[in-house]
Design a protein around this motif. Structure first.
Motif, PDB file in Angstrom:
ATOM      1  N   PHE A  12     -37.724   4.661   3.546  1.00 16.05           N
ATOM      2  CA  PHE A  12     -36.786   3.835   4.296  1.00 16.05           C
ATOM      3  C   PHE A  12     -35.422   4.485   4.483  1.00 16.05           C
ATOM      4  N   LYS A  13     -35.246   5.696   3.982  1.00 16.23           N
ATOM      5  CA  LYS A  13     -33.958   6.369   4.074  1.00 16.23           C
ATOM      6  C   LYS A  13     -33.937   7.306   5.274  1.00 16.23           C
ATOM      7  N   LYS A  14     -32.849   7.286   5.986  1.00 17.51           N
ATOM      8  CA  LYS A  14     -32.670   8.191   7.116  1.00 17.51           C
ATOM      9  C   LYS A  14     -31.665   9.259   6.693  1.00 17.51           C
ATOM     10  N   MET A  29     -42.072   1.955  -4.215  1.00 21.39           N
ATOM     11  CA  MET A  29     -42.470   1.264  -3.008  1.00 21.39           C
ATOM     12  C   MET A  29     -43.395   0.107  -3.388  1.00 21.39           C
ATOM     13  N   LEU A  30     -43.166  -1.057  -2.817  1.00 23.91           N
ATOM     14  CA  LEU A  30     -44.018  -2.218  -3.061  1.00 23.91           C
ATOM     15  C   LEU A  30     -44.894  -2.482  -1.841  1.00 23.91           C
ATOM     16  N   SER A  31     -46.110  -2.919  -2.059  1.00 23.49           N
ATOM     17  CA  SER A  31     -47.052  -3.274  -0.980  1.00 23.49           C
ATOM     18  C   SER A  31     -47.230  -2.129   0.010  1.00 23.49           C
ATOM     19  N   GLY A  32     -47.228  -0.918  -0.493  1.00 25.83           N
ATOM     20  CA  GLY A  32     -47.412   0.233   0.384  1.00 25.83           C
ATOM     21  C   GLY A  32     -46.327   0.374   1.429  1.00 25.83           C
ATOM     22  N   GLY A  33     -45.180  -0.251   1.202  1.00 24.09           N
ATOM     23  CA  GLY A  33     -44.067  -0.156   2.145  1.00 24.09           C
ATOM     24  C   GLY A  33     -44.082  -1.231   3.212  1.00 24.09           C
ATOM     25  N   ARG A  34     -45.127  -2.031   3.281  1.00 24.91           N
ATOM     26  CA  ARG A  34     -45.214  -3.072   4.321  1.00 24.91           C
ATOM     27  C   ARG A  34     -44.140  -4.140   4.148  1.00 24.91           C
ATOM     28  N   ALA A  35     -43.687  -4.360   2.909  1.00 23.97           N
ATOM     29  CA  ALA A  35     -42.678  -5.396   2.655  1.00 23.97           C
ATOM     30  C   ALA A  35     -41.259  -4.885   2.866  1.00 23.97           C
ATOM     31  N   GLY A  36     -41.090  -3.609   3.129  1.00 22.25           N
ATOM     32  CA  GLY A  36     -39.768  -3.036   3.307  1.00 22.25           C
ATOM     33  C   GLY A  36     -39.152  -2.621   1.985  1.00 22.25           C
ATOM     34  N   ALA A  37     -37.943  -2.131   2.074  1.00 17.50           N
ATOM     35  CA  ALA A  37     -37.234  -1.679   0.876  1.00 17.50           C
ATOM     36  C   ALA A  37     -36.765  -2.892   0.079  1.00 17.50           C
ATOM     37  N   TRP A  38     -36.587  -2.701  -1.209  1.00 13.60           N
ATOM     38  CA  TRP A  38     -36.036  -3.756  -2.059  1.00 13.60           C
ATOM     39  C   TRP A  38     -34.870  -3.182  -2.843  1.00 13.60           C
ATOM     40  N   THR A  39     -34.012  -4.081  -3.341  1.00 15.11           N
ATOM     41  CA  THR A  39     -32.803  -3.685  -4.057  1.00 15.11           C
ATOM     42  C   THR A  39     -32.707  -4.453  -5.372  1.00 15.11           C
ATOM     43  N   THR A  46     -35.243 -13.114  -7.044  1.00 14.34           N
ATOM     44  CA  THR A  46     -36.579 -13.459  -7.513  1.00 14.34           C
ATOM     45  C   THR A  46     -36.517 -14.157  -8.865  1.00 14.34           C
ATOM     46  N   GLY A  47     -35.696 -13.635  -9.778  1.00 16.64           N
ATOM     47  CA  GLY A  47     -35.545 -14.263 -11.086  1.00 16.64           C
ATOM     48  C   GLY A  47     -34.991 -15.672 -10.968  1.00 16.64           C
ATOM     49  N   ALA A  48     -34.007 -15.867 -10.105  1.00 17.87           N
ATOM     50  CA  ALA A  48     -33.418 -17.194  -9.905  1.00 17.87           C
ATOM     51  C   ALA A  48     -34.448 -18.158  -9.329  1.00 17.87           C
TER      52      ALA A  48
END
Length: 115
Positions: A12-14, A29-39, A46-48
């Motif tokens: 996801f980095k240019k 990478m999650l879901s093979g990258g289909r879900a996009g980048a996460w931070t 998610t915890g909340a």
């Protein structure tokens, strides 16, 4: 931490080229990258959300995330209970839920989620 996570999602980095002294792969990478980048912020959200599903009050979730509490300056000046025991319980409930999910036993995962 954000840079470390980003360096492990290079799809996801240019960037013109690899940065020196940094890791460059797609190991986070999650879901093979289909879900996009996460931070790291996504982990907070998610915890909340999981705490909310476990029945933790919204006010207590805000306290667990160190959010500035709403209310008048007078209220903030006089009310100083730190909710340590309540926050500990909320974090413990989240930890138990994560342990169940990581164990991979779907039946236990269903039992650990309140209706």
């Amino acid at each position: 931490m954000s840079k470390q996570i980003g360096d492990r999602q290079t799809q996801f980095k240019k960037r013109a080229g690899p940065l020196t002294h940094r890791k460059h792969d797609n190991s986070l990478m999650l879901s093979g990258g289909r879900a996009g980048a996460w931070t790291p912020h996504d982990l907070r959200r998610t915890g909340a959300t999981m705490m909310q599903l476990l029945g933790v009050s919204l006010d207590l979730i805000d306290r667990c995330q160190n959010h500035v509490m709403a209310g008048s300056r007078v209220r903030r000046a006089y009310l100083h209970h730190d909710y340590e025991a309540e926050k500990r319980d909320a974090w413990e409930r989240l930890g138990v839920r994560l342990d169940v999910l990581l164990a991979g036993d779907e039946m236990d995962a269903q039992l650990a989620t309140p209706d």
